[in-house]
Design an enzyme around this catalytic site. Structure first.
Site, PDB file in Angstrom:
ATOM      1  N   SER A 155     -39.040 -80.872 -37.771  1.00  0.00           N
ATOM      2  CA  SER A 155     -40.410 -80.777 -38.265  1.00  0.00           C
ATOM      3  C   SER A 155     -41.017 -82.175 -38.338  1.00  0.00           C
ATOM      4  O   SER A 155     -41.115 -82.844 -37.312  1.00  0.00           O
ATOM      5  CB  SER A 155     -40.420 -80.055 -39.613  1.00  0.00           C
ATOM      6  OG  SER A 155     -41.726 -79.673 -39.973  1.00  0.00           O
ATOM      7  N   ASP A 201     -43.996 -70.029 -35.036  1.00  0.00           N
ATOM      8  CA  ASP A 201     -44.040 -71.092 -36.040  1.00  0.00           C
ATOM      9  C   ASP A 201     -45.497 -71.379 -36.402  1.00  0.00           C
ATOM     10  O   ASP A 201     -46.305 -71.720 -35.543  1.00  0.00           O
ATOM     11  CB  ASP A 201     -43.366 -72.345 -35.483  1.00  0.00           C
ATOM     12  CG  ASP A 201     -43.180 -73.436 -36.529  1.00  0.00           C
ATOM     13  OD1 ASP A 201     -43.810 -73.355 -37.595  1.00  0.00           O
ATOM     14  OD2 ASP A 201     -42.400 -74.357 -36.268  1.00  0.00           O
ATOM     15  N   HIS A 212     -40.633 -71.208 -38.339  1.00  0.00           N
ATOM     16  CA  HIS A 212     -40.357 -72.627 -38.493  1.00  0.00           C
ATOM     17  C   HIS A 212     -38.873 -72.920 -38.703  1.00  0.00           C
ATOM     18  O   HIS A 212     -38.377 -73.963 -38.288  1.00  0.00           O
ATOM     19  CB  HIS A 212     -41.166 -73.182 -39.674  1.00  0.00           C
ATOM     20  CG  HIS A 212     -41.244 -74.659 -39.722  1.00  0.00           C
ATOM     21  ND1 HIS A 212     -41.819 -75.418 -38.726  1.00  0.00           N
ATOM     22  CD2 HIS A 212     -40.828 -75.548 -40.664  1.00  0.00           C
ATOM     23  CE1 HIS A 212     -41.747 -76.699 -39.048  1.00  0.00           C
ATOM     24  NE2 HIS A 212     -41.154 -76.811 -40.211  1.00  0.00           N
TER      25      HIS A 212
END
Length: 708
Positions: free
Chosen positions: A553, A639, A677
């Site tokens: 991320s 995501d 995610h």
């Protein structure tokens, strides 16, 4: 260094170029791959599927290693297991896992006055099934729970379920007497569940088109969702809003927050249709959190205090703060949890997470002078609060872990001051005496000392020959604390030195640590990580040419940044759901979270200096024609936080730009087609996904063989 390359040549997918111009502050950028943002475009899906097929072909020779790694992950897991029961009201709540099942079972058993002696396997007499996630997920490729909440009298059970990975939940309410689902009217909800005191109403959140959690709603159980009532809305796009139910069950504490500013309200759960009452107001730059403590409010805040302070305020004057505890030098106060007879304060000190307990007098006064800290003395110990749901409890549960200490649930008795271990997570085939953990320090470009948490096998010599793995994040004041991760044993047992670089932008060393790694100081995160990498190789812990890196991320942004900044320093990089097209994203206010992110990265849309600074480091726009590390990028189609197109674009530009021999240093990209995610759901599928990444990494490091 890769030992077994595919025997037949395989060509990487080459997406078509459809130039799109972007002009801001007099600067025009032509982006040939922005068209890949649209996941409804069949050509985009075809390209992603081709990338997956290419990754399959380039890693087919690792099938055996992947299978071995999955076996090792399973071998280090007690597959049929359970949590320490948690008392809520007259019940003990339990989470069970079963060998072969991806998802747990949530159960409860009546409280008979003592912690029940529950064993893995068969359920106890009278143990009631609340939610069988394995059964619920049977027809879903993806399944995730966003919240669970029993009603105040424990006759109802609410859950939030996501079957797409987009973090938008369907709410379900189960009648625990009949076993029937009596309500599933609310769909597309955000995070958070709370019952009113009379359990006729359920509070939940909604997100807007940019996935900003911006509203709190009230739903009457059994009614149609069209009849739901908006409780409060946050109009400022910088802020997200959420809530918690106070431990005594009296109050819904609502908080809206941006990166730097917060505001709170209180709603009386015995009067659920009432209007929320302000509790502290909103002052730009004042970051605070409110805890309802029965007869008063407790507030963690930064008003005049860099390391934050603990204050109290009367219920009828919530903005009249009286400081009780101010963070000492090197401390950062994080959060407070209130109980009838004590208060538990979470903080950071010396770079580590810890807990401080403050007794309360009979009249509710906090006896600050009698505070004690929970400590176990390890150089890399992480101590955090565990689940403590009961207002009247006189013990506090906490978790202890380190890079070599499996998650340990312990309990501190406030009266005696004694701690007792309730459970150490079983880790089969693990002998901690074979390993050593320690703190190391690297020196950044500006002379700042950067902490590293390091773990290794004792029998791996520090002679400059070992392979290495360095993890980092460095954003949002998030701390990557030392913790036990069983899958790391597969790296350690192949001689890999593992380290976490606690770079600026995270919160490990306090608020200033975060401030000096954001906005126009963001580049410190990248240079700190490179300094940590150089420390590992210069000290002889890791061989030059055998160091790998991973970040996910915002940590994926870190990976893209360090690959551009010091590509020669790393042999291989794993970039999970990487935020690598940061400037394009932060320039577009319509995208999820963008406006709220301006306080983290800056506002390049309106500020030319921020635009110029971000353009200098955003990974997608700074790839150069030199040899790069091998790269494994991964993402998920659904995501919401980091769109799949960011790594898709990045990988395409990497392949066409770098001079690396991509037979030896491949650039691979995987996209999970039904996930979010966090990647795949379910523990076995997550292990398979992790084995795919680590098999590739070990192959690149020439470290596939275990130490005997």
């Amino acid at each position: 260094m890769t030992k077994d390359l595919p025997t037949a040549p395989v060509s990487a997918p080459v997406p078509v170029q459809r130039p799109t111009e972007r002009t801001f502050h007099g600067d025009t950028v032509v982006d040939p791959y922005e068209w890949m943002r649209d996941k409804t475009d069949p050509e985009v899906i075809t390209h992603l599927e081709a990338e997956n097929a290419y990754a399959d072909a380039r890693t087919a020779h690792l099938d055996g290693l992947r299978a071995t790694l999955v076996e090792e992950f399973i071998g280090h897991t007690q597959e049929t297991d359970l949590s320490v029961p948690v008392r809520r009201g007259d019940w003990w709540y339990i989470v069970r896992t079963t060998a072969g099942d991806d998802y747990p079972k949530f159960t409860r058993v009546a409280d008979t006055g003592a912690l029940p002696l529950v064993e893995p396997g068969a359920m106890l007499d009278g143990e009631q099934m609340l939610l069988d996630a394995q059964a619920e997920a049977a027809d879903s490729e993806f399944y995730s729970l966003g919240g669970l909440a029993p009603s105040p009298d424990h006759t109802l059970y609410a859950s939030a379920v996501d079957t797409a990975g987009d973090e938008r939940f369907t709410l379900r309410v189960k009648d625990l007497t009949s076993g029937e689902i009596i309500d599933e009217a609310v769909t597309g909800a955000g995070y958070g569940l709370a019952f009113s005191a009379d359990q006729q109403w359920l509070f939940y959140a909604r997100v807007d088109d940019s996935w900003r959690q911006h509203q709190i709603w009230r739903h009457q159980i059994g009614s149609d969702a069209s009849e739901d009532v908006l409780v409060i809305e946050e109009p400022d796009e910088r802020f997200m809003i959420g809530f918690d139910r106070s431990r005594d069950g009296s109050t819904l504490v609502i908080q809206a927050g941006s990166t730097s500013t917060t505001e709170a309200w209180l709603l009386d759960l015995t009067d659920p249709t009432a209007v929320p009452v302000p509790a502290g107001g909103r002052r730009e730059g004042v970051d605070y959190g409110v805890e309802h403590a029965g007869d008063r409010l407790l507030i963690i805040h930064n008003d005049g205090h860099r390391g934050f302070a603990l204050a109290q305020a009367p219920l009828d004057a919530p903005d009249r703060w009286e400081d009780l505890v101010v963070a000492a030098d090197g401390e950062r106060l994080l959060a407070v949890e209130a109980f009838a007879s004590f208060v538990a304060l979470e903080l950071r000190s010396g770079g580590l997470a810890s807990v401080r307990l403050i007794p309360r007098a009979a009249d509710g006064t906090l006896l600050v002078a009698e505070a004690t800290d929970i400590s176990h003395g390890g150089e890399l110990d992480t101590v955090e609060l565990d689940s403590n749901p009961n207002w009247d409890q006189r013990t506090v549960r906490y978790q202890l872990t380190s890079m070599l200490t499996p998650t340990t649930i312990a309990e501190r008795d406030l009266a005696s001051g004694e701690s007792s271990v309730l459970r150490v997570t079983p880790v089969p085939r693990y002998d901690p005496s074979l390993y050593v953990e320690r703190r190391e320090w690297a020196t950044a470009e500006d002379g700042t000392a950067i902490p590293l948490s390091v773990v290794a096998r004792r029998d791996v010599p520090a002679d400059g020959t070992a392979p290495g793995y360095l993890y980092g994040y460095g954003s949002y004041e998030v701390s990557i604390d030392p913790s036990f991760v069983p899958t790391r044993l597969s790296l350690l047992d192949r001689g890999v030195i593992i380290a976490i670089a606690h770079v600026r932008g995270g919160g490990e060393m306090g608020r200033d640590w975060y401030e000096h790694g954001k906005l126009l100081e963001k580049k410190n995160s990248f240079s700190d990580f490179v300094a940590a990498a150089k420390h590992l190789t210069d000290s002889g812990l890791v061989a030059a040419g055998r160091l790998s890196a991973e970040g996910r991320s915002a940590g994926g942004l870190l990976m893209g940044g360090i690959a551009n900044l010091a590509p020669e320093q790393f042999r291989a990089v794993i970039a999970g759901v990487p935020f690598v097209d940061a400037l394009t994203t932060i320039l577009d206010p319509s995208l999820p979270l963008t406006v709220g992110e301006w306080e983290e990265w800056g506002d390049p849309l309106h500020d030319p200096a921020v635009y110029e600074y971000m353009k200098e480091y955003t990974p997608y726009e700074n790839i150069t024609a030199v040899q790069y590390p091998a790269i494994f990028a991964s993402t998920s189609l659904n995501d919401t936080r980091v769109f799949f197109n960011e790594p898709a674009k990045w990988v395409a530009r990497l392949r066409e730009t770098v001079t690396s021999d991509q037979a030896e240093r491949p650039i691979l990209f995987r996209c999970e087609m039904v996930a979010g995610h966090g990647g795949r759901s379910g523990r076995y599928r997550k292990w398979e996904q992790r084995a795919d990444e680590l098999a590739w990494l070990l192959d690149q490091l020439g470290a596939a063989a275990r130490i005997s």
